[in-house]
Write a protein that holds these residues in place. Structure first.
Motif, mmCIF file in Angstrom:
data_model
loop_
_atom_site.group_PDB
_atom_site.id
_atom_site.type_symbol
_atom_site.label_atom_id
_atom_site.label_comp_id
_atom_site.label_asym_id
_atom_site.label_seq_id
_atom_site.Cartn_x
_atom_site.Cartn_y
_atom_site.Cartn_z
ATOM 1 N N THR A 121 0.550 -1.047 -0.291
ATOM 2 C CA THR A 121 -0.071 0.370 -0.172
ATOM 3 C C THR A 121 1.452 1.183 0.065
ATOM 4 O O THR A 121 1.895 1.260 0.784
ATOM 5 N N LEU A 122 1.072 2.190 -1.139
ATOM 6 C CA LEU A 122 1.280 3.183 -1.030
ATOM 7 C C LEU A 122 0.736 4.715 -0.317
ATOM 8 O O LEU A 122 -0.419 4.477 -0.054
ATOM 9 N N THR A 123 0.988 5.894 0.273
ATOM 10 C CA THR A 123 0.447 7.176 0.243
ATOM 11 C C THR A 123 -0.112 6.968 -0.179
ATOM 12 O O THR A 123 -0.597 6.918 -0.921
ATOM 13 N N ALA A 124 -1.400 8.462 0.224
ATOM 14 C CA ALA A 124 -2.679 8.927 -0.247
ATOM 15 C C ALA A 124 -2.417 9.798 -2.027
ATOM 16 O O ALA A 124 -2.911 10.029 -2.791
ATOM 17 N N THR A 125 -0.642 10.331 -1.655
ATOM 18 C CA THR A 125 -0.136 10.877 -2.493
ATOM 19 C C THR A 125 -0.766 10.528 -3.541
ATOM 20 O O THR A 125 -0.362 10.676 -5.390
ATOM 21 N N ALA A 126 -0.575 8.646 -3.314
ATOM 22 C CA ALA A 126 0.098 7.809 -5.101
ATOM 23 C C ALA A 126 -1.295 7.788 -5.530
ATOM 24 O O ALA A 126 -0.995 7.223 -7.041
ATOM 25 N N ALA A 127 -2.325 8.098 -5.368
ATOM 26 C CA ALA A 127 -3.514 8.362 -5.579
ATOM 27 C C ALA A 127 -3.822 8.665 -7.470
ATOM 28 O O ALA A 127 -3.389 9.764 -7.169
ATOM 29 N N GLY A 128 -3.514 8.312 -8.193
ATOM 30 C CA GLY A 128 -3.923 8.167 -9.755
ATOM 31 C C GLY A 128 -2.801 9.028 -10.428
ATOM 32 O O GLY A 128 -2.798 9.751 -11.507
ATOM 33 N N LEU A 129 -1.968 8.545 -9.256
ATOM 34 C CA LEU A 129 -0.231 8.776 -10.236
ATOM 35 C C LEU A 129 0.079 7.947 -10.939
ATOM 36 O O LEU A 129 0.714 8.145 -11.874
ATOM 37 N N ILE A 130 0.190 6.782 -9.588
ATOM 38 C CA ILE A 130 0.737 5.352 -10.414
ATOM 39 C C ILE A 130 0.732 4.758 -11.334
ATOM 40 O O ILE A 130 -0.646 5.057 -11.402
ATOM 41 N N GLU A 131 1.194 4.531 -11.947
ATOM 42 C CA GLU A 131 0.272 3.391 -13.211
ATOM 43 C C GLU A 131 1.271 2.227 -14.043
ATOM 44 O O GLU A 131 2.458 2.634 -13.171
ATOM 45 N N VAL A 132 0.609 1.402 -14.406
ATOM 46 C CA VAL A 132 1.464 0.078 -14.961
ATOM 47 C C VAL A 132 2.573 0.397 -14.741
ATOM 48 O O VAL A 132 2.094 1.350 -16.079
ATOM 49 N N GLY A 133 3.307 -0.330 -15.112
ATOM 50 C CA GLY A 133 4.831 -0.027 -16.048
ATOM 51 C C GLY A 133 5.585 0.741 -15.155
ATOM 52 O O GLY A 133 6.915 1.033 -15.545
ATOM 53 N N ASP A 134 5.215 1.877 -14.235
ATOM 54 C CA ASP A 134 6.302 3.134 -13.982
ATOM 55 C C ASP A 134 7.448 2.065 -13.129
ATOM 56 O O ASP A 134 7.469 1.085 -12.549
ATOM 57 N N ARG A 135 8.805 2.758 -12.907
ATOM 58 C CA ARG A 135 9.378 2.632 -12.415
ATOM 59 C C ARG A 135 9.578 3.394 -10.878
ATOM 60 O O ARG A 135 9.414 4.775 -11.051
ATOM 61 N N VAL A 136 9.334 2.935 -9.736
ATOM 62 C CA VAL A 136 9.120 3.882 -8.337
ATOM 63 C C VAL A 136 10.763 3.316 -7.508
ATOM 64 O O VAL A 136 11.008 2.329 -7.723
ATOM 65 N N ASP A 137 10.683 3.932 -6.608
ATOM 66 C CA ASP A 137 11.895 4.369 -5.670
ATOM 67 C C ASP A 137 10.685 3.990 -4.399
ATOM 68 O O ASP A 137 9.864 4.256 -4.103
ATOM 69 N N LEU A 138 11.191 2.981 -3.589
ATOM 70 C CA LEU A 138 9.843 2.716 -2.523
ATOM 71 C C LEU A 138 10.614 3.326 -0.970
ATOM 72 O O LEU A 138 11.830 3.108 -1.187
ATOM 73 N N LEU A 139 10.250 4.063 -0.264
ATOM 74 C CA LEU A 139 10.604 4.367 0.852
ATOM 75 C C LEU A 139 9.901 3.976 2.635
ATOM 76 O O LEU A 139 8.242 3.966 1.925
ATOM 77 N N GLY A 140 10.296 3.633 3.403
ATOM 78 C CA GLY A 140 9.942 3.272 4.750
ATOM 79 C C GLY A 140 10.664 3.229 5.458
ATOM 80 O O GLY A 140 11.981 2.973 5.412
ATOM 81 N N THR A 141 9.888 2.334 6.853
ATOM 82 C CA THR A 141 10.258 2.516 7.795
ATOM 83 C C THR A 141 11.222 0.757 8.242
ATOM 84 O O THR A 141 9.957 -0.511 7.890
ATOM 85 N N ASP A 142 12.634 0.414 8.310
ATOM 86 C CA ASP A 142 12.955 -0.852 8.107
ATOM 87 C C ASP A 142 13.109 -1.076 9.749
ATOM 88 O O ASP A 142 12.046 -0.814 10.380
ATOM 89 N N SER A 143 13.178 -2.146 9.720
ATOM 90 C CA SER A 143 13.783 -3.305 11.020
ATOM 91 C C SER A 143 14.474 -1.954 12.006
ATOM 92 O O SER A 143 13.844 -2.405 13.297
ATOM 93 N N GLU A 144 15.421 -1.492 11.869
ATOM 94 C CA GLU A 144 15.779 -0.673 12.295
ATOM 95 C C GLU A 144 14.902 0.666 13.453
ATOM 96 O O GLU A 144 15.974 1.908 13.337
ATOM 97 N N ALA A 145 14.193 1.270 12.989
ATOM 98 C CA ALA A 145 13.138 2.202 13.206
ATOM 99 C C ALA A 145 13.985 3.053 11.992
ATOM 100 O O ALA A 145 13.524 3.850 12.671
ATOM 101 N N GLU A 146 14.216 2.953 11.064
ATOM 102 C CA GLU A 146 15.047 4.380 10.713
ATOM 103 C C GLU A 146 14.309 4.210 8.849
ATOM 104 O O GLU A 146 13.847 3.034 8.136
ATOM 105 N N THR A 147 13.920 5.705 8.764
ATOM 106 C CA THR A 147 13.038 5.603 7.625
ATOM 107 C C THR A 147 14.122 6.312 5.964
ATOM 108 O O THR A 147 15.561 6.993 6.548
#
Length: 205
Positions: A121-147
């Protein structure tokens, strides 16, 4: 009486000529039918009835079965409506397009060899913006609690309809769209763990 016999002979000759002409015409038609090459071989294929946007769930009214020449078809294609109806599209298609096995979300043939597909699940800003075939970088919080950056230049395989929460491919719904992303095995555990914590951020390539 003689005149009657003469008239009958004339009529007989006339109809004999007509019959001969008809029979000759039939013979010519039969010969042409034999000499005419058969039509190209065809196959039943599934095509779109209208333009469809990637991510929508295919309805019965969206597709139709058609007979098309084999020479115009790809190596593999969908043949019946039940192969697509009820499944999300992985790509936008114009009207009249032939549906391929990779055109709809299934558990097979989504990822490239050596890769895996993960729903996130992506953040709300992706709605209507992300399309099939896009290349994206994924950002999030890892196991070390670092984003930070979880995976770079991953391919969006499908954008699922977030309103259909019953999809077995969908994770817990968040505020943004659910997408299927193609990942290398090394990145899969880290992205999956971060996706379980909440919606992921993204950067467009």
């Amino acid at each position: 009486m003689k005149a009657l016999r003469t008239r009958l002979r004339r009529l007989t000759r006339r109809y004999r000529r007509l019959s001969a002409a008809v029979l000759a015409g039939l013979a010519v038609w039969a010969a042409l039918s034999v000499l005419r090459p058969p039509g190209p071989p065809t196959s039943t294929v599934l095509v779109t009835q209208r333009a469809l946007v990637g991510g929508v769930t295919v309805a019965a009214s969206d597709v139709a079965e058609r007979q098309l020449p084999l020479s115009a078809l790809p190596a593999d294609y969908l043949r019946t409506a039940d192969q697509a109806v009820g499944r999300p599209l992985t790509v936008s298609l114009p009207a009249g397009a032939v549906l391929l096995p990779t055109s709809v979300v299934t558990r097979d043939a989504l990822a490239a060899p050596g890769s895996a597909v993960l729903p996130v699940t992506l953040t709300a800003t992706a709605a209507g913006l992300i399309e099939v075939g896009d290349r994206v970088d994924l950002l999030g919080t890892d196991s070390e609690a670092e984003t930070g950056l979880l995976a770079s230049a991953v391919r969006v395989v499908a954008v699922l309809d977030g309103s259909k929460s019953s999809s077995p491919l969908s994770p817990v719904q968040g505020s943004g769209p659910v997408v299927l992303v193609e990942l290398r095995p090394a990145a899969l555990p880290r992205v999956a763990a971060a996706a379980a914590r909440g919606p992921l951020g993204f950067g467009l390539r």
